[in-house]
Enzyme design. Structure first.
Site, PDB file in Angstrom:
ATOM      1  N   SER A 240       7.095   3.768   1.346  1.00 49.51           N
ATOM      2  CA  SER A 240       7.765   5.027   1.039  1.00 49.51           C
ATOM      3  C   SER A 240       8.828   4.775  -0.018  1.00 49.51           C
ATOM      4  O   SER A 240       9.030   3.647  -0.452  1.00 49.51           O
ATOM      5  CB  SER A 240       8.391   5.615   2.297  1.00 49.51           C
ATOM      6  OG  SER A 240       9.389   4.741   2.778  1.00 49.51           O
ATOM      7  N   LYS A 241       9.503   5.839  -0.401  1.00 53.80           N
ATOM      8  CA  LYS A 241      10.483   5.739  -1.497  1.00 53.80           C
ATOM      9  C   LYS A 241      11.530   4.657  -1.256  1.00 53.80           C
ATOM     10  O   LYS A 241      11.991   4.006  -2.170  1.00 53.80           O
ATOM     11  CB  LYS A 241      11.221   7.066  -1.712  1.00 53.80           C
ATOM     12  CG  LYS A 241      10.329   8.249  -1.922  1.00 53.80           C
ATOM     13  CD  LYS A 241      10.201   9.068  -0.642  1.00 53.80           C
ATOM     14  CE  LYS A 241       8.749   9.237  -0.246  1.00 53.80           C
ATOM     15  NZ  LYS A 241       8.461   9.269   1.165  1.00 53.80           N
TER      16      LYS A 241
END
Length: 469
Positions: A240-241
């Site tokens: 994820s980010k």
RNA sequence: GGUCCCAUCGUCUAGCCUGGCCUAGGACAGCGCCCUCUCAAGGCGUAAACACGGGUUCGAAUCCCGUUGGGACCA
């Protein structure tokens, strides 16, 4: 055996992340290996979240890694009548129905089912409803899903996966706003586009039985499926980010070579014996679905760095030089309009690529030669001992008087200084390195001089002599 | 919660389907040595894994069952 047709079908709701690139890559390689067709389809039916920027990012990302598509990009929002037509066909055949249940009703029934320890799936009540439609709500279309029997996914990667139809509920195929849902849009498109192999992330494995049922209801032959396991972050948690660089273009920004990223990504879940490094034509030749690993793979930035260094060392020097220019500009080493002497730039690349793993690293290394002066590291300064002064002075003379300024002449001159002073190579090279680069580590000493040029070499040697007194 | 997927060195993986060639191979990272004007690159070497428990079998990393642990999807 009809020609292989595969597709990559991202939703343009954010940047193209590295897991998506790997999915695209596997599809692309499979298509190229089979001499088939690679289709790019943009699943933009979620109008709230789809953006033109995201579409552009997908196209740019694919182009950067060199994945070209044979058909598309095809946008689902351009095909709305097609989904409508097929939904209508199911409706007419009694294989789908309008459902007027509201969010609130569904939620309360879901809670009730949970309380009874039943599956919280749609109870199918609108299947049987009759009478006038409630005027105040817009219906969704649901698919009549068989409640008995089993559906088997013959997965090319995971093997046969069997699902009980009783676990499935009547899924929504068209939302109240008329947009097809993911499962329906994908099935209609894959069928109409004659996709033969659906290769995608295994987050879709659970959707697959529903899709197979839809294919059958629509009278289409289902394609072959292959579900790739996910890519995890360094911490083995889904990417994820917060893992930092996950968008492909960030890798470009960070100074990676596309072929290094491709080589790295392909080895995440795929292997060919012990081989680690693959040139693209070789990958196309060797890539098949049967060496794909079933388990998830975690990202290893170190290995990517190693591969990038490898490709930096083996790539064409002219190309690396061109790629380096923006990074030199970014570090203020080159003006916006300024271009560097191509011969000099290639020399720089040859000197630095053995010691750089990324382009910014290389640009950083270049600073020593491009800046007028650089702060002297304390460790370097210590090397400038006063007793070396005569040797340095002789070296200055040699450099000044050299007829040509090239490697052979410099080496010859340097050796003569060694002979005159009785110093060994290692006694003089390190202090000279310190004088010229202000560092204790650098490329070969003659390469350094060539990169600096005669004038700057002399300036720095003289400055060092001053420091010795 | 239900369903489904997955499980070999720290990481990527070979081997697993078609048990014996596995005292488990390679690569990255680590460590050491060599080369050497430094740092790299390169070469050589070293440490490091079959999640656990039961079976099946003469023999299991490989087949079966279970446990545990991760993950995905549906909520």
């Amino acid at each position: 055996m009809s020609a292989v047709r595969v597709r990559f079908a991202p939703s343009p709701t954010g940047y193209l992340h590295i897991g998506g690139v790997r999915t695209a890559l596997f599809n692309w390689l499979f298509a190229r290996h089979e001499k088939g067709v690679f289709v790019l389809r943009i699943e933009d039916t979620d109008r709230e979240r789809s953006t033109p920027e995201a579409i552009q990012a997908i196209l740019d990302g694919l182009k950067w890694v060199g994945l070209d598509w044979d058909e598309g990009p095809i946008f689902q929002t351009d095909r709305l009548p097609l989904y409508k037509e097929h939904a209508g066909r199911l409706l007419a055949a009694g294989k789908a129905y309008l459902c007027y249940c509201t969010e609130e009703e569904l939620e309360s029934r879901r809670q009730a089912a949970l309380a009874r320890k039943d599956l919280p799936k749609y109870d199918g009540r609108c299947r049987l409803r009759s009478g006038p439609a409630p005027s105040d709500s817009s219906p969704v279309i649901r698919f009549v899903t068989p409640q008995t029997g089993q559906t088997t996914v013959h997965d090319q990667i995971k093997g046969d996966v069997v699902f009980d139809n009783s676990q499935l509920d009547d899924l929504i195929i068209v939302r109240s706003n008329g947009m097809p849902t993911y499962n329906f849009g994908a099935v209609v498109d894959d069928a109409l586009m004659n996709i033969t192999h659906v290769i995608r992330g295994d987050d879709h494995l659970n959707n697959t039985p529903r899709q197979i049922l839809l294919y059958q209801a629509l009278g289409f032959e289902p394609p072959r499926f292959g579900h790739l396991s996910m890519i995890l972050g360094v911490d083995k948690v889904k990417l994820s980010k917060r893992h930092g660089a996950t968008s492909v273009l960030e890798y470009q920004e960070a100074g990676y070579l596309p072929e290094a990223l491709v080589n790295y990504l392909v080895r995440l879940g795929w292997s060919f014996g012990d081989q680690e490094v693959f040139a693209l034509p070789e990958l196309i030749e060797k890539f098949t679905l049967d060496h794909i690993n079933k388990s998830p793979a975690a990202l290893d930035p170190e290995k990517l760095l190693w591969l990038n260094g490898y490709y930096l060392r083996h790539a064409d020097t002219k190309r690396v030089g061109d790629l380096l220019i923006p990074f030199l500009r970014r570090q203020g080493l080159l003006g916006e309009q300024e271009t560097s002497d191509p011969v000099w730039l290639e020399r720089l690349v040859r000197a630095l690529r053995e010691r750089s793993r990324t382009l910014p690293e290389m640009a950083e290394g270049a600073a020593l030669y491009l800046r007028e002066s650089v702060a002297m590291e304390p460790e370097a300064k210590k090397l400038l001992a006063a007793n070396l002064r005569p040797a340095f002075e002789k070296l200055v003379t040699v450099v000044e008087q050299g007829t040509v300024f090239d490697h052979a002449t410099l080496e010859h001159g340097f050796k003569s200084v060694l002979e005159q002073t009785g110093l060994k190579m290692k006694d003089l090279a390190q202090p000279v390195r310190a004088a010229l680069t202000s560092r204790t580590a650098s490329p070969g000493i003659f390469e350094v001089m060539l990169l600096l040029g005669r004038d700057r070499t002399l300036t720095r040697l003289r400055a060092a002599i001053d420091l010795m007194s």
